[in-house]
Design a protein around this motif. Structure first.
Motif, PDB file in Angstrom:
ATOM      1  N   ALA A 149      37.512  57.470  42.622  1.00  0.00           N
ATOM      2  CA  ALA A 149      37.005  56.255  43.278  1.00  0.00           C
ATOM      3  C   ALA A 149      37.786  55.034  42.795  1.00  0.00           C
ATOM      4  O   ALA A 149      38.181  54.177  43.590  1.00  0.00           O
ATOM      5  N   PHE A 150      38.042  54.968  41.477  1.00  0.00           N
ATOM      6  CA  PHE A 150      38.816  53.840  40.944  1.00  0.00           C
ATOM      7  C   PHE A 150      40.235  53.865  41.482  1.00  0.00           C
ATOM      8  O   PHE A 150      40.808  52.829  41.825  1.00  0.00           O
ATOM      9  N   ARG A 151      40.803  55.071  41.573  1.00  0.00           N
ATOM     10  CA  ARG A 151      42.167  55.192  42.090  1.00  0.00           C
ATOM     11  C   ARG A 151      42.221  54.672  43.529  1.00  0.00           C
ATOM     12  O   ARG A 151      43.103  53.889  43.893  1.00  0.00           O
ATOM     13  N   HIS A 152      41.241  55.102  44.331  1.00  0.00           N
ATOM     14  CA  HIS A 152      41.207  54.646  45.724  1.00  0.00           C
ATOM     15  C   HIS A 152      41.040  53.135  45.794  1.00  0.00           C
ATOM     16  O   HIS A 152      41.649  52.471  46.625  1.00  0.00           O
ATOM     17  N   ALA A 153      40.192  52.594  44.923  1.00  0.00           N
ATOM     18  CA  ALA A 153      39.924  51.157  44.944  1.00  0.00           C
ATOM     19  C   ALA A 153      41.208  50.386  44.660  1.00  0.00           C
ATOM     20  O   ALA A 153      41.511  49.385  45.328  1.00  0.00           O
ATOM     21  N   GLU A 154      41.974  50.861  43.685  1.00  0.00           N
ATOM     22  CA  GLU A 154      43.215  50.162  43.360  1.00  0.00           C
ATOM     23  C   GLU A 154      44.215  50.228  44.511  1.00  0.00           C
ATOM     24  O   GLU A 154      44.821  49.223  44.884  1.00  0.00           O
ATOM     25  N   THR A 155      44.366  51.420  45.074  1.00  0.00           N
ATOM     26  CA  THR A 155      45.302  51.566  46.186  1.00  0.00           C
ATOM     27  C   THR A 155      44.886  50.704  47.356  1.00  0.00           C
ATOM     28  O   THR A 155      45.704  50.020  47.973  1.00  0.00           O
ATOM     29  N   SER A 174      42.993  48.002  47.401  1.00  0.00           N
ATOM     30  CA  SER A 174      43.127  46.555  47.203  1.00  0.00           C
ATOM     31  C   SER A 174      44.596  46.158  47.306  1.00  0.00           C
ATOM     32  O   SER A 174      44.914  45.095  47.856  1.00  0.00           O
ATOM     33  N   ALA A 175      45.480  47.013  46.804  1.00  0.00           N
ATOM     34  CA  ALA A 175      46.912  46.706  46.944  1.00  0.00           C
ATOM     35  C   ALA A 175      47.310  46.682  48.412  1.00  0.00           C
ATOM     36  O   ALA A 175      48.057  45.805  48.864  1.00  0.00           O
ATOM     37  N   ALA A 176      46.775  47.637  49.175  1.00  0.00           N
ATOM     38  CA  ALA A 176      47.116  47.718  50.599  1.00  0.00           C
ATOM     39  C   ALA A 176      46.581  46.501  51.352  1.00  0.00           C
ATOM     40  O   ALA A 176      47.240  45.958  52.244  1.00  0.00           O
ATOM     41  N   MET A 177      45.381  46.059  50.992  1.00  0.00           N
ATOM     42  CA  MET A 177      44.802  44.890  51.660  1.00  0.00           C
ATOM     43  C   MET A 177      45.598  43.637  51.299  1.00  0.00           C
ATOM     44  O   MET A 177      45.837  42.769  52.140  1.00  0.00           O
ATOM     45  N   ASP A 178      45.987  43.560  50.027  1.00  0.00           N
ATOM     46  CA  ASP A 178      46.808  42.446  49.569  1.00  0.00           C
ATOM     47  C   ASP A 178      48.122  42.391  50.336  1.00  0.00           C
ATOM     48  O   ASP A 178      48.571  41.323  50.764  1.00  0.00           O
ATOM     49  N   ALA A 179      48.731  43.579  50.499  1.00  0.00           N
ATOM     50  CA  ALA A 179      50.019  43.643  51.183  1.00  0.00           C
ATOM     51  C   ALA A 179      49.904  43.175  52.627  1.00  0.00           C
ATOM     52  O   ALA A 179      50.889  42.760  53.235  1.00  0.00           O
ATOM     53  N   ARG A 180      48.691  43.251  53.189  1.00  0.00           N
ATOM     54  CA  ARG A 180      48.477  42.792  54.563  1.00  0.00           C
ATOM     55  C   ARG A 180      47.916  41.374  54.577  1.00  0.00           C
ATOM     56  O   ARG A 180      47.328  40.935  55.562  1.00  0.00           O
ATOM     57  N   CYS A 181      48.057  40.670  53.462  1.00  0.00           N
ATOM     58  CA  CYS A 181      47.658  39.269  53.355  1.00  0.00           C
ATOM     59  C   CYS A 181      46.175  39.056  53.597  1.00  0.00           C
ATOM     60  O   CYS A 181      45.752  38.004  54.070  1.00  0.00           O
TER      61      CYS A 181
END
Lengths: 350, 267
Positions: free
Chosen positions: B212-218, B220-227
């Protein structure tokens, strides 16, 4: 301890339950009730995840399993230690049907199954406890468990003393996978089933892992290797099973299976890269594997499919090309220099 | 591990019910529940049942699937009915067995509350059966928007809810894989928690949490990358609009409410 598959089929819509094992199994017609779709795998409305699989895994085999994504590889290997039970047909281990729950749990120590990304299943506070989980579940006494853990960690070349108290979550990805691997080896299985064991590893770790697997096989383990990498399969296995949409597409030695390059390509698989290059050379008229044909290149033109008679790896292909070059240094039709260039082309440092 | 049934998993379709505005659907399903709770007799409930089953027909969802989707909650209905049978006394005593007795009023109450609960569950499941999770969270956000003025983080709440719902099937799948992997290592999950079963449970839950933590990190990074910043001024590809369908639904529901009240008064 041979594992025998007898006409094994598995359907998500009508999975067999262990308690029905003694009753006659569901007939194919009854199983074809349209119902819930499988959550993953084949085409959504395909009834069978795997269908009519028939083969025997002999002691000492190194069986490779290849197939397109969703072709039933994972479903197939989970039959081998009784995690799922066939809807039709049966799986015999040592002559016992493992549809029976007790029989299935008895063989779990003997058939070690390593799932994809096994490091995602680590859970214990330290490496020792994680590796000891399997042996403890088998009910071994503590000193025996200790020996199992030491041996298993040594097998995956991890240092027992420095790692035993380390948290598995602090290790690097490659080391985590080694620990997870040791967790299965610690149960001292006689058959090892590996689902994509080197997926996501860097090239160096990958190689040392494959060497480890080859070494375990040399020590007498029966190994089943699921892989998308045809080079690995050709190099390591003595038999290859190819699945297509849950059906047995090909089964045989790597030579036999990889001789059908076009058919493999049609189902989304390839051939080992050295063999692929050899096939293309033959299709271009280079008389590989046939010294007499070297004298009359026209004979190979009668073989447009580009299949060669033997399976090449990089060394044997290089040897053969060198031999050809020596045999006919002046023949204009062959131009082996050009093929050498072709082999290197595409690299940024060429 | 048996496949974990998800209550009211989305049933794709193009019926009028599927195409209603999700905000309207969310409010209407609350209204339907209120209407069902209004019914005071079997006739009223009959009207509600007719209406509920009519909606399933309209949504083209087979009744079998409907019942399957609420099957995990069936025990609530059974318990409610049993409680009524044994604790509601009055009228004729039918069975006397020790201190337990079953009276006609108890039976009547059991049937009534059982049926009412069944209808409530069915009408609730209808919302999630005909609405994709993302639409539900959108509707949720819109309906909470007025409270944003008093500091309620409406957008964040609905985003959290949406992500949680979206990841549910993923985690179900992962638990199954972890479960099988640990079974392969000789784990037995039938053990009592006191006899070493805690470690067994840990062997399931710890990998699940790390994943779950791994998914959360990925994620959030993906959402960040999409601004993604979640703040005000975010536009949508599909704006929600009320339409004639939603107006008609209000009329139909008012009709049903009137019928139920009439049934209460007349019968």
């Amino acid at each position: 301890m041979p594992i025998v598959f007898e006409g094994v089929s598995y359907s998500y819509t009508a999975p067999a339950k262990p308690k029905d094992a003694k009753k006659p199994r569901i007939k194919a017609k009854e199983a074809s009730i349209p119902g819930e779709r499988p959550a993953w795998g084949n085409a959504p409305d395909a009834l069978w995840a795997i269908h009519d699989i028939d083969f025997t895994l002999e002691d000492g085999d190194f069986l490779g399993i290849a197939g397109h994504t969703g072709s039933g590889k994972s479903t197939l290997i989970q039959h081998m230690n009784g995690l799922i039970h066939p809807t039709l047909g049966r799986v015999l281990i040592d002559g016992t049907d493992i549809a029976d729950k007790k029989a299935a749990s008895r063989i779990r120590g003997k058939v070690g199954l390593v799932f994809q990304y096994p490091e995602h299943q680590l859970f214990a506070a330290n490496v020792y406890d994680d590796v000891a989980f399997g042996p403890r579940n088998l009910g071994l006494p503590p000193d025996e468990v200790d020996r199992c853990v030491r041996d298993a960690l040594a097998q995956v070349s991890l240092d027992f003393d420095s790692l035993r108290t380390a948290s598995p979550f602090e290790l690097s990805g490659g080391q985590q996978r080694r620990v997870a691997f040791a967790g299965v080896l610690a149960m001292r299985p006689s058959t090892l089933i590996l689902d994509e064991p080197v997926a996501g590893l860097d090239p160096a770790t990958r190689n040392s892992f494959l060497n480890l697997i080859a070494e375990l096989h040399r020590q007498g383990l029966t190994v089943v290797l699921v892989s998308h990498n045809m080079n690995d399969l050709a190099r390591l296995c003595n038999r290859v099973l190819v699945l297509k949409e849950g059906q047995q597409f090909a089964l045989g030695s790597p030579q036999e299976v990889f001789a059908h390059a076009d058919e493999l390509k049609a189902i989304g698989l390839g051939v080992p890269s050295a063999q692929g290059l050899a096939n293309r050379l033959v299709a271009q008229g280079v008389p590989l594997g046939d010294i007499s044909a070297a004298l009359s290149p026209r004979r190979t033109a009668a073989n447009p499919e580009g299949a060669t008679k033997r399976l090449y790896d990089i060394e044997s292909l290089a040897d053969e090309l060198a031999a050809l070059y020596k045999a006919q240094p002046a023949a204009g039709a062959i131009q082996p220099e050009e093929t050498v260039h072709e082999g290197q082309a595409g690299g940024p440092y060429a | 591990m048996p496949e974990i049934a998800i209550i009211g998993r989305y049933w794709p379709g193009t019926s009028p019910l599927h195409r209603m505005d999700p905000r309207a659907k969310l409010l209407m399903s609350l209204a339907v529940m209120a209407v069902i709770l209004c019914a005071q007799g079997f006739v009223g409930l009959g009207v509600c049942a007719f209406f509920t089953f009519g909606l399933f027909v309209l949504a083209r969802i087979p009744l079998k699937a409907a019942f399957k989707s609420i099957a995990p909650l069936a025990f609530i209905i059974v318990i409610a009915a049993l409680l009524n049978i044994f604790f509601e006394q009055g009228g004729q005593t039918l069975v006397q067995w020790g201190f337990l007795q079953i009276s006609s009023k108890g039976l009547y109450q059991a049937a009534f509350s059982g049926l009412r609960l069944l209808l409530l569950l069915l009408s609730m499941s209808l919302l999630t059966l005909t609405t994709a999770t993302l639409d539900i969270t959108d509707a949720f956000e819109h309906l909470l928007a007025p409270f944003a003025r008093i500091g309620l983080p409406a957008h964040e709440l609905s985003m959290i809810m949406g992500i949680a719902l979206k990841f549910l099937p993923q985690f179900v799948f992962e638990v199954q894989t972890i479960y099988r992997a640990q079974i392969s290592r000789g784990a037995t999950f039938a053990k009592s928690p006191l006899k070493g079963g805690f470690q067994m449970l840990g062997s399931l839950m710890v990998p699940l949490f790390t994943s779950a933590f791994r998914h959360a990190e990925t994620l959030s990074a993906a959402m960040d990358a999409r601004c993604y910043h979640g703040g005000p001024g975010r536009t949508r590809l599909h704006d929600l609009r009320f339409g004639s369908r939603d107006r008609n639904a209000v009329f139909v529901l008012s009709g049903v409410l009137a019928a139920v009240i009439a049934a209460n008064l007349l019968v």
